[in-house]
Design a protein around this motif. Structure first.
Motif, short mmCIF file in Angstrom:
data_model
loop_
_atom_site.label_atom_id
_atom_site.label_comp_id
_atom_site.label_asym_id
_atom_site.label_seq_id
_atom_site.Cartn_x
_atom_site.Cartn_y
_atom_site.Cartn_z
N UNK A 116 -36.31 -12.72 -14.33
CA UNK A 116 -35.80 -11.65 -15.20
C UNK A 116 -34.48 -12.05 -15.85
N UNK A 117 -33.73 -12.94 -15.20
CA UNK A 117 -32.44 -13.36 -15.73
C UNK A 117 -32.53 -14.49 -16.73
N UNK A 118 -33.71 -15.07 -16.88
CA UNK A 118 -33.86 -16.19 -17.82
C UNK A 118 -33.82 -15.67 -19.26
N UNK A 119 -33.00 -16.28 -20.08
CA UNK A 119 -32.87 -15.86 -21.47
C UNK A 119 -34.03 -16.36 -22.33
N UNK A 120 -34.54 -17.54 -22.01
CA UNK A 120 -35.66 -18.09 -22.76
C UNK A 120 -36.95 -17.35 -22.39
N UNK A 121 -37.94 -17.36 -23.29
CA UNK A 121 -39.22 -16.69 -22.98
C UNK A 121 -39.88 -17.30 -21.75
N UNK A 122 -40.53 -16.46 -20.98
CA UNK A 122 -41.23 -16.92 -19.78
C UNK A 122 -42.60 -17.49 -20.18
#
Length: 243
Positions: A116-122
């Protein structure tokens, strides 16, 4: 694709190391309770839930029923359903049902927080990489603890057994110091647990159902005394602007 998988591995490295240390204790406790190293390893490989496994191990060693075991896991791991619903909002159309089910298996507290904390798309490949080391760390830590249990003396095994409860205390104490509501809920859980353990009237209640009843009673009390009305909450930006 390889870059996404490597990024997932890098983000999951710290989680895997932490899982190894915690599951090492689980392996020791499992073997101490009479389970084999293979059984303990299979439990960790197919579950990947720290609190759920330790609670389930308590029920198993107490010769609880399958109903007790299932209800215990339902109560303790219900939060994963909420986290999965939240995480699903960030998953694109490339996440098929099969991929979502695979990711759901490894959707632990820590993996959820990192994803959830990743800024890039999952992406599916990133999520697979993120889950790889935590799964390996949790499983290998369990097997290592189970095997090492026979090599360690009683004093060391006893000390490592206390490490689990120290971990839970470390999780609960900080919010207890800050929030009165958490202190009351924890106190309620302790009181209910003690009543079930010490009052002769409740001797018929097994340890598995004692965990379930204590959890439900404390959660119900907290929801009744300290309801959260999201409609009355202002966004953080508005609160800062008004201040």
């Amino acid at each position: 694709m390889k870059g996404e998988y490597k990024a997932g591995l890098a983000d999951g490295l710290a989680i895997g190391i932490g899982y190894f240390s915690v599951s090492f204790t689980f392996g020791i406790l499992a073997v101490k309770g009479g389970l084999s190293a293979l059984t303990a390893g299979l439990i960790s490989l197919t579950n990947l839930t720290s609190a759920g496994q330790f609670a389930g191990l308590t029920v198993i060693l107490a010769h609880g029923s399958l109903v007790e075991l299932a209800l215990t896991q339902l109560v303790i791991n219900l939060r994963y359903a909420l986290m999965s619903l939240s995480l699903s909002q960030r998953l694109g159309p490339e996440f098929t049902t099969r991929r979502r089910m695979t990711i759901a298996f490894a959707n632990t507290d820590e993996i959820f927080a990192v994803a959830m904390g990743r800024k890039a798309p999952l992406t599916p490949v990133y999520m697979y990489g993120l889950a790889t080391l935590p799964i390996l760390g949790w499983t290998l830590g369990t097997v290592s603890g189970a095997v090492a249990s026979g090599l360690l003396n009683a004093a060391v095994r006893s000390a490592l057994g206390v490490a689990l409860y120290s971990m839970f205390v470390a999780i609960v104490v900080p919010p207890m110091r800050q929030l009165k509501s958490v202190r009351i809920v924890v106190a309620a859980a302790v009181i209910v647990s003690c009543l079930i353990a010490w009052v002769p009237l409740f001797k018929f209640i097994s340890s598995g159902f004692a965990i379930i009843l204590s959890t439900l009673a404390a959660a119900a009390l907290g929801a009744w005394l300290f309801p959260v009305d999201l409609a009355d909450e202002e966004p953080a930006e508005k609160q800062e602007a008004s201040a």
